[in-house]
Write an enzyme that holds these catalytic residues in place. Structure first.
Site, short mmCIF file in Angstrom:
data_model
loop_
_atom_site.label_atom_id
_atom_site.label_comp_id
_atom_site.label_asym_id
_atom_site.label_seq_id
_atom_site.Cartn_x
_atom_site.Cartn_y
_atom_site.Cartn_z
N LYS A 97 3.33 2.38 -3.97
CA LYS A 97 4.35 2.99 -2.94
C LYS A 97 5.22 1.88 -3.25
O LYS A 97 4.76 0.73 -2.66
CB LYS A 97 3.88 3.67 -2.10
CG LYS A 97 5.12 4.25 -1.69
CD LYS A 97 4.41 5.10 0.04
CE LYS A 97 5.88 6.36 0.10
NZ LYS A 97 4.87 6.71 1.62
N LYS B 169 1.39 -0.32 -0.38
CA LYS B 169 2.49 -0.01 -0.17
C LYS B 169 3.56 -1.06 0.17
O LYS B 169 3.03 -1.87 1.59
CB LYS B 169 2.80 0.82 1.05
CG LYS B 169 4.46 1.56 1.74
CD LYS B 169 4.34 2.64 2.31
CE LYS B 169 5.59 2.87 2.83
NZ LYS B 169 5.75 3.68 4.12
N ASP C 274 -0.04 6.79 5.59
CA ASP C 274 0.40 5.40 5.43
C ASP C 274 0.20 4.22 6.66
O ASP C 274 0.58 4.30 7.50
CB ASP C 274 1.82 5.29 4.85
CG ASP C 274 2.56 5.77 3.40
OD1 ASP C 274 1.33 6.79 3.48
OD2 ASP C 274 3.36 6.14 3.26
#
Length: 222
Positions: free
Chosen positions: A185, A157, A96
């Site tokens: 996400k 994300k 991430d």
């Protein structure tokens, strides 16, 4: 045929996060054991605990995820790449990576593209680009999402959780931009099972939360 909200099992969507600065070895092990027990998609831990998590989850379903350039994204590209490569070597299957929003606000989009594309190419792992949607206007959200798609990321994300949380509106926007060709996400501020379902219905394919077991138990009580 689309599932009804009541039919959705949120467990396979959850990245079980432990990203508090004081996290201990014992807490990381517990996080991994919970992810295995509930069959979550992944655990998300700091880079210093990737090897521990990888060893703990060897042969188990949950993947090991870590954060790169977290939470500001303001470290240099060389540092981010080194961090990503080391995490991969230590057993991380998902990364991430926080986008450098200063570059985005300053119009340094070529730098953002090169940074993300290099991490994707050099690591060969699943890269989730963290946009920090709460700090962007609508034009910036759309432009950044399209740029990161071109750079080769696997997921967009929504947030780190440090500067606001995921919203169904932002998830729906990302789904519209990506056309379902990228994972989304939703992360930050997911406190209820109902809220998790709402994000999935809006288009989220992963949920980043430290409350995974609690969310599962909320459904079991209903």
């Amino acid at each position: 045929m689309a599932l009804e909200p009541s039919e959705i099992d949120i467990a396979p969507f959850i990245d079980h996060a432990l990203l508090i600065p004081t996290a201990t070895k014992e807490q990381v092990e517990k996080c991994c054991d919970e992810a295995d027990r509930f069959r979550f998609a992944a655990v998300c831990v700091y880079p210093s605990y990737v090897r521990l998590a990888a060893d703990r989850l060897q042969g188990k379903k949950p993947k090991v995820c870590t954060v790169i350039g977290f939470p500001t994204g303001a470290t240099t590209s060389k540092v981010k790449l080194y961090e990503a490569l080391e995490a991969t070597e230590n057993g991380a299957a998902e990364l991430d990576v926080t986008v450098n929003l200063s570059w985005l606000k300053s119009g340094k989009t070529d730098e953002i593209y090169r940074e993300m594309a290099e991490i994707c190419e050099e690591t060969g792992q699943t890269v989730k680009a963290i946009l920090e949607m709460g700090l962007l206007n609508q034009k910036e959200k759309r432009f950044a999402a399209e740029l990161l798609m071109d750079a080769g990321v696997s997921f967009l994300k929504t947030n780190t959780g440090w500067y606001g949380g995921a919203t169904t509106e932002d998830v729906a926007l990302l789904k519209q931009i990506t056309g379902g060709n990228l994972g989304i996400k939703a992360s930050g501020g997911i406190k209820t099972h109902e809220g998790a379902i709402d994000l999935i219905m809006a288009g989220a394919t992963r949920l980043g939360t430290s409350r995974g077991p609690e969310l599962i138990r909320q459904r079991e009580k209903n």
